[in-house]
Design a protein around this motif. Structure first.
Motif, short mmCIF file in Angstrom:
data_model
loop_
_atom_site.label_atom_id
_atom_site.label_comp_id
_atom_site.label_asym_id
_atom_site.label_seq_id
_atom_site.Cartn_x
_atom_site.Cartn_y
_atom_site.Cartn_z
N LEU A 113 0.82 -1.22 0.00
CA LEU A 113 0.00 0.00 0.00
C LEU A 113 0.85 1.26 0.00
CD1 LEU A 113 -2.98 -0.96 2.35
CD2 LEU A 113 -2.88 -0.97 -0.15
N VAL A 114 1.97 1.25 0.73
CA VAL A 114 2.86 2.42 0.73
C VAL A 114 3.41 2.65 -0.67
CG1 VAL A 114 5.12 3.24 1.53
CG2 VAL A 114 3.44 2.38 3.18
N ARG A 115 3.79 1.57 -1.34
CA ARG A 115 4.31 1.71 -2.71
C ARG A 115 3.24 2.27 -3.64
NH1 ARG A 115 3.08 0.58 -8.09
NH2 ARG A 115 4.92 0.02 -9.26
N GLU A 116 2.02 1.73 -3.55
CA GLU A 116 0.95 2.17 -4.45
C GLU A 116 0.61 3.64 -4.23
OE1 GLU A 116 0.02 0.40 -6.91
OE2 GLU A 116 0.87 -1.50 -6.29
N ILE A 117 0.49 4.04 -2.97
CA ILE A 117 0.19 5.44 -2.67
C ILE A 117 1.37 6.32 -3.07
CG2 ILE A 117 -0.23 7.08 -0.78
CD1 ILE A 117 -1.77 4.70 0.59
N GLY A 118 2.59 5.84 -2.81
CA GLY A 118 3.79 6.60 -3.16
C GLY A 118 3.91 6.86 -4.65
N VAL A 119 3.64 5.84 -5.47
CA VAL A 119 3.73 6.01 -6.92
C VAL A 119 2.65 6.98 -7.40
CG1 VAL A 119 3.38 4.82 -9.13
CG2 VAL A 119 4.90 3.83 -7.42
N THR A 120 1.46 6.91 -6.82
CA THR A 120 0.40 7.85 -7.19
C THR A 120 0.83 9.28 -6.87
OG1 THR A 120 -1.28 6.17 -6.80
CG2 THR A 120 -2.02 8.47 -6.79
N LEU A 121 1.40 9.48 -5.69
CA LEU A 121 1.87 10.82 -5.31
C LEU A 121 3.01 11.28 -6.22
CD1 LEU A 121 1.78 10.53 -1.41
CD2 LEU A 121 0.18 11.76 -2.91
N LEU A 122 3.90 10.36 -6.60
CA LEU A 122 4.99 10.71 -7.53
C LEU A 122 4.43 11.19 -8.86
CD1 LEU A 122 7.66 7.89 -7.05
CD2 LEU A 122 7.98 10.34 -6.66
N ARG A 123 3.40 10.51 -9.34
CA ARG A 123 2.81 10.89 -10.62
C ARG A 123 2.23 12.30 -10.55
NH1 ARG A 123 0.61 4.96 -12.08
NH2 ARG A 123 2.10 4.55 -13.73
N PHE A 124 1.58 12.63 -9.43
CA PHE A 124 1.05 13.99 -9.27
C PHE A 124 2.19 15.00 -9.13
CE2 PHE A 124 -2.96 11.89 -7.82
CZ PHE A 124 -3.77 12.43 -8.80
N TRP A 125 3.28 14.60 -8.48
CA TRP A 125 4.41 15.48 -8.24
C TRP A 125 5.07 15.93 -9.55
CZ3 TRP A 125 9.99 14.08 -7.62
CH2 TRP A 125 10.74 15.13 -7.06
N VAL A 126 5.07 15.03 -10.54
CA VAL A 126 5.75 15.34 -11.81
C VAL A 126 4.80 15.65 -12.96
CG1 VAL A 126 7.74 13.92 -11.19
CG2 VAL A 126 5.91 12.92 -12.55
N ILE A 127 3.51 15.74 -12.67
CA ILE A 127 2.53 15.87 -13.76
C ILE A 127 2.77 17.10 -14.64
CG2 ILE A 127 0.72 17.18 -12.55
CD1 ILE A 127 -1.19 14.93 -13.78
N ARG A 128 3.34 18.17 -14.08
CA ARG A 128 3.62 19.36 -14.90
C ARG A 128 4.78 19.12 -15.86
NH1 ARG A 128 4.73 24.14 -11.01
NH2 ARG A 128 5.84 22.45 -10.00
N VAL A 177 10.70 -3.26 -6.32
CA VAL A 177 11.60 -2.93 -7.43
C VAL A 177 10.96 -1.89 -8.36
CG1 VAL A 177 12.70 -3.86 -9.52
CG2 VAL A 177 12.90 -5.09 -7.35
N THR A 178 9.69 -2.10 -8.71
CA THR A 178 9.04 -1.14 -9.60
C THR A 178 8.81 0.19 -8.90
OG1 THR A 178 6.85 -2.05 -9.06
CG2 THR A 178 7.94 -2.90 -11.05
N GLY A 179 8.59 0.16 -7.60
CA GLY A 179 8.46 1.41 -6.85
C GLY A 179 9.73 2.23 -6.92
N LEU A 180 10.88 1.56 -6.78
CA LEU A 180 12.17 2.25 -6.90
C LEU A 180 12.37 2.77 -8.32
CD1 LEU A 180 14.39 -0.20 -4.81
CD2 LEU A 180 13.61 2.08 -4.14
N ASP A 181 11.96 1.97 -9.31
CA ASP A 181 12.08 2.39 -10.71
C ASP A 181 11.25 3.64 -10.97
OD1 ASP A 181 12.67 2.09 -13.60
OD2 ASP A 181 10.54 1.58 -13.73
N TYR A 182 10.02 3.68 -10.48
CA TYR A 182 9.17 4.86 -10.66
C TYR A 182 9.78 6.08 -9.97
CZ TYR A 182 5.20 2.44 -12.81
OH TYR A 182 4.39 1.76 -13.67
#
Length: 193
Positions: A113-128, A177-182
């Motif tokens: 769950l931390v990875r899933e939420i983290g990747v979602t937040l990363l996507r919003f962080w870089v959306i611009r 691994v994919t969380g680190l990649d993202y």
């Protein structure tokens, strides 16, 4: 950049379409799935089978709605938001319930769950700066998670049930691994000129 005249001639994609209907179905299946697992208390064989089938159908819709949206040009802002919410609601509720009924260690649920939420937040962080598309590793991770959860839900005999933790271990490794990649991809996207 698309010419404004060309953009004006392209009709907007309607929000009510097949892909979004399937995504909405998945959202509606989440509470149905939760009720079935709760009714089973992970001890009643018939309710477990019903919950497993519901989870499987809901998971299958994740692959179908994305394919339809891309294939027929039905990508909408609603779909971009609702699809990942539906995915995380389904997977998250399944993991929490498995941990609640002592079938899965809480640290596994927390890590995923931390990875899933983290990747979602990363996507919003870089959306611009751009979009971080789903990677092949992310798709493998999703498949392993679905397979592992399905394995835990189905009332296997003890010999076959012992395979579940191995599948889940592979899912956790792929998740980390994919969380680190993202994370690396997000940092590169933010630092690109």
């Amino acid at each position: 950049m698309t010419d404004p005249a060309v953009r004006a001639s392209i009709p907007p994609v309607p929000v009510v379409n097949a892909a979004n209907a399937i995504t909405t179905l998945r959202l509606f299946l989440v509470p149905v799935f939760v009720l079935m697992v709760t009714a089973s208390e992970m001890t009643d064989r018939d309710w477990r089978i019903a919950a497993c089938v519901t989870f499987g159908v809901a998971s299958l819709t994740d692959f179908i709605d994305g394919w339809i949206a891309r294939r027929y040009g039905l990508v909408t802002a609603f779909g971009k938001v609702a699809d990942p919410i539906a995915d995380k609601a389904l997977t998250g509720s399944a993991l929490v319930l498995l941990s609640w009924y002592d079938l899965l260690p809480w640290w596994v649920t927390a890590a995923i769950l931390v990875r899933e939420i983290g990747v979602t937040l990363l996507r919003f962080w870089v959306i611009r700066y751009g979009v971080i598309a789903a990677s092949r590793g992310g798709k493998i991770k999703t498949t392993l998670q679905i397979l592992a959860i399905t394995w835990y839900l189905w009332p296997f005999t003890s010999g076959l049930a012992d395979v579940g933790p191995w599948i889940m271990a592979a899912a956790v490794i792929a998740t980390v691994v994919t969380g680190l990649d993202y994370t690396v991809r997000a940092l590169r996207l933010r630092s690109a000129p």
